[in-house]
Scaffold this motif. Structure first.
Motif, PDB file in Angstrom:
ATOM      1  N   LEU A   1       0.815  -1.208   0.000  1.00 22.41           N
ATOM      2  CA  LEU A   1       0.000   0.000   0.000  1.00 22.41           C
ATOM      3  C   LEU A   1       0.856   1.268   0.000  1.00 22.41           C
ATOM      4  N   THR A   2       2.051   1.182   0.566  1.00 21.48           N
ATOM      5  CA  THR A   2       2.899   2.373   0.648  1.00 21.48           C
ATOM      6  C   THR A   2       3.295   2.880  -0.738  1.00 21.48           C
ATOM      7  N   LEU A   3       3.426   1.961  -1.693  1.00 22.29           N
ATOM      8  CA  LEU A   3       3.762   2.372  -3.060  1.00 22.29           C
ATOM      9  C   LEU A   3       2.633   3.229  -3.643  1.00 22.29           C
ATOM     10  N   TYR A   4       1.400   2.836  -3.352  1.00 27.63           N
ATOM     11  CA  TYR A   4       0.234   3.584  -3.821  1.00 27.63           C
ATOM     12  C   TYR A   4       0.166   4.960  -3.145  1.00 27.63           C
ATOM     13  N   ILE A   5       0.422   4.994  -1.830  1.00 30.99           N
ATOM     14  CA  ILE A   5       0.367   6.256  -1.095  1.00 30.99           C
ATOM     15  C   ILE A   5       1.383   7.244  -1.654  1.00 30.99           C
ATOM     16  N   ARG A   6       2.586   6.777  -1.914  1.00 28.72           N
ATOM     17  CA  ARG A   6       3.642   7.669  -2.401  1.00 28.72           C
ATOM     18  C   ARG A   6       3.284   8.292  -3.743  1.00 28.72           C
ATOM     19  N   ARG A   7       2.619   7.506  -4.619  1.00 32.18           N
ATOM     20  CA  ARG A   7       2.339   7.984  -5.973  1.00 32.18           C
ATOM     21  C   ARG A   7       1.036   8.774  -6.082  1.00 32.18           C
ATOM     22  N   SER A   8       0.031   8.417  -5.294  1.00 32.91           N
ATOM     23  CA  SER A   8      -1.329   8.863  -5.581  1.00 32.91           C
ATOM     24  C   SER A   8      -1.927   9.859  -4.599  1.00 32.91           C
TER      25      SER A   8
END
Length: 444
Positions: free
Chosen positions: A196-203
């Motif tokens: 989920l952290t990858l999504y938070i960083r990008r979005s």
């Protein structure tokens, strides 16, 4: 963004932009995994201790289980306080990423426990990491969503906890028969939130309100270091947020009220709601039915009611106000506790009552992400939310330690639950003294 998002000429859901929907999705998903992990512990602590304890200690499993759950709650309280303060200083987005990553690692390591002490220590670390996520996500949601839809967004975010409970019950229904070590698989699943952290960083963008407050705080601290005299408002910015929370008499008064209301909700859940599955399981066993299966049914019914309650409170609070809706939830939680535990022994009807009870007793949690952000300024918002949400856990963690003793002393789940249900009177008494904030902009 705010001009469009706040428009009342179009439906609220069409007024939101992509970043706002992304924030809801990430906050909900983070809270969903926290819910999964929390309920996974309730479901698996018994089987785990059967593997981690010596056979001659099996009679003491309820004591060890209460201790492990209590330690997790204690860690939740400590981590929540730390995470809230850090979110006010390093940012909502950054703190959310840190919370999710550390939670995932600690949860995965729980699967490697080799005795009950290592299990308890790792559960304490998981509690610290879980606690730091809620205040961060709630602050970010409140600061990015518009005034006319903020409560709805909070309800939709909060329902992630209930969905996590449901997923844990559903997964355990199929994993539990696999082997004696099936509990370890439940914790390995808890590693997934790291993605989920990858999504938070990008979005997800950082909160603009926090960025402005942080810039003002840095400027004031620079002036203070240079020896300049600060105004009263600048002094507030320069104070440590946890100290600032109790320095202003008006903020201190509402914080005390909020603490007791949060204590009401927290004790109601950890002291009563966690007894529902074993209560239903006991009645099923008396009827010659599989107790574990009916405990899972009860957990899923309770979760369905919780999810509906979470979402409904947010929508009702936007329609009728924060104060009246919260009070009604407290009153009906008090009413439906004896109805659930004393009215019937019919298992089908019990599942229906479990769902209704959960709607009010657990669904009431949404008053916190709905109402609290509107009571505190941005400079201390995450700290205030963290204190309100987590400080009661320093008392509530005693509940699992005393639960077995209370059930025995009062002669069953029902009487013990009724004793604890009187806590709802505290919430009913405190809520009228908080200001109504429906439709207002967040305090700067």
């Amino acid at each position: 963004m705010s001009a469009v998002a706040g428009s009342t000429d179009i439906p609220w859901y069409r007024s939101l932009n992509r970043a706002q929907w992304n924030t809801l999705f990430a906050s909900n998903l983070g809270w969903l995994f926290d819910g999964f992990e929390t309920y996974a512990l309730i479901l698996t602590v018994g089987p785990a201790l059967h593997q981690l304890l010596h056979p001659n200690e099996y009679a003491q499993i309820p004591v060890f289980a209460g201790l492990v759950i209590a330690i997790t709650l204690l860690g939740w309280g400590i981590g929540g306080m730390i995470g809230g303060v850090l979110a006010d200083y390093i940012g909502r987005k950054r703190m959310m990423i840190i919370a999710v990553l550390t939670y995932s690692v600690a949860t995965g390591l729980s699967a490697l426990s080799f005795d009950w002490i290592s299990f308890a220590v790792l559960r304490f670390l998981v509690g610290i990491c879980i606690g730091s996520e809620w205040a961060t996500g709630s602050s970010m949601m409140a600061e990015l969503w518009p005034d006319n839809a903020r409560a709805k967004g909070a309800g939709l975010m909060q329902c992630g906890l209930g969905i996590g409970f449901f997923v844990a019950s559903f997964v355990w229904l199929f994993i539990s028969p696999v082997s004696a070590g099936a509990w370890r698989y439940m914790y390995l699943i808890g590693v997934l939130p790291a993605l989920l952290t990858l999504y938070i960083r990008r979005s997800i963008p950082e909160s603009h309100l926090w960025e402005k407050a942080d810039a003002r705080r840095r400027a004031v601290l620079e002036q203070k270091r240079a020896g300049h005299t600060l105004s009263e408002s600048e002094e507030k910015l320069a104070r440590f947020t946890l100290v600032d929370l109790f320095s202003d008499p008006s903020i201190r008064k509402q914080t005390i009220l909020v603490f007791f209301m949060s204590l009401t909700t927290t004790v109601g859940f950890w002291g009563i709601s966690t007894w529902v599955p074993p209560f239903v399981a006991g009645i099923a066993a008396k009827s010659g039915l599989p107790a574990a299966q009916w405990a899972s049914y009860a957990g899923m019914a309770y979760t369905i009611g919780s999810v509906l309650g979470y979402i409904s409170l947010g929508f009702l609070a936007d329609a009728f106000g924060r104060k009246p809706v919260t009070i009604v939830y407290f009153i009906l939680a008090l009413v439906f506790t004896p109805v659930l535990f004393f009215w019937t022994q019919n298992l089908t009807l019990l599942l229906v009552l479990t769902c209704v009870n959960a709607f009010f007793s657990n669904g009431q949690y949404t008053w916190m992400p709905v109402w609290l952000p509107e009571l505190y300024p941005t400079r201390m918002r995450a700290t205030a939310l963290a204190f309100a949400f987590n400080a009661p856990r320093f008392i509530a963690f005693l509940g699992p330690l005393l639960a077995g003793t209370m059930i025995v002393h009062f002669g069953g789940f029902g009487r013990a639950a009724m004793v604890l249900a009187t806590i709802y009177i505290v919430g009913i008494a405190c809520a009228p003294f908080l200001p109504e904030t429906r439709g207002r902009s967040l305090p700067a």
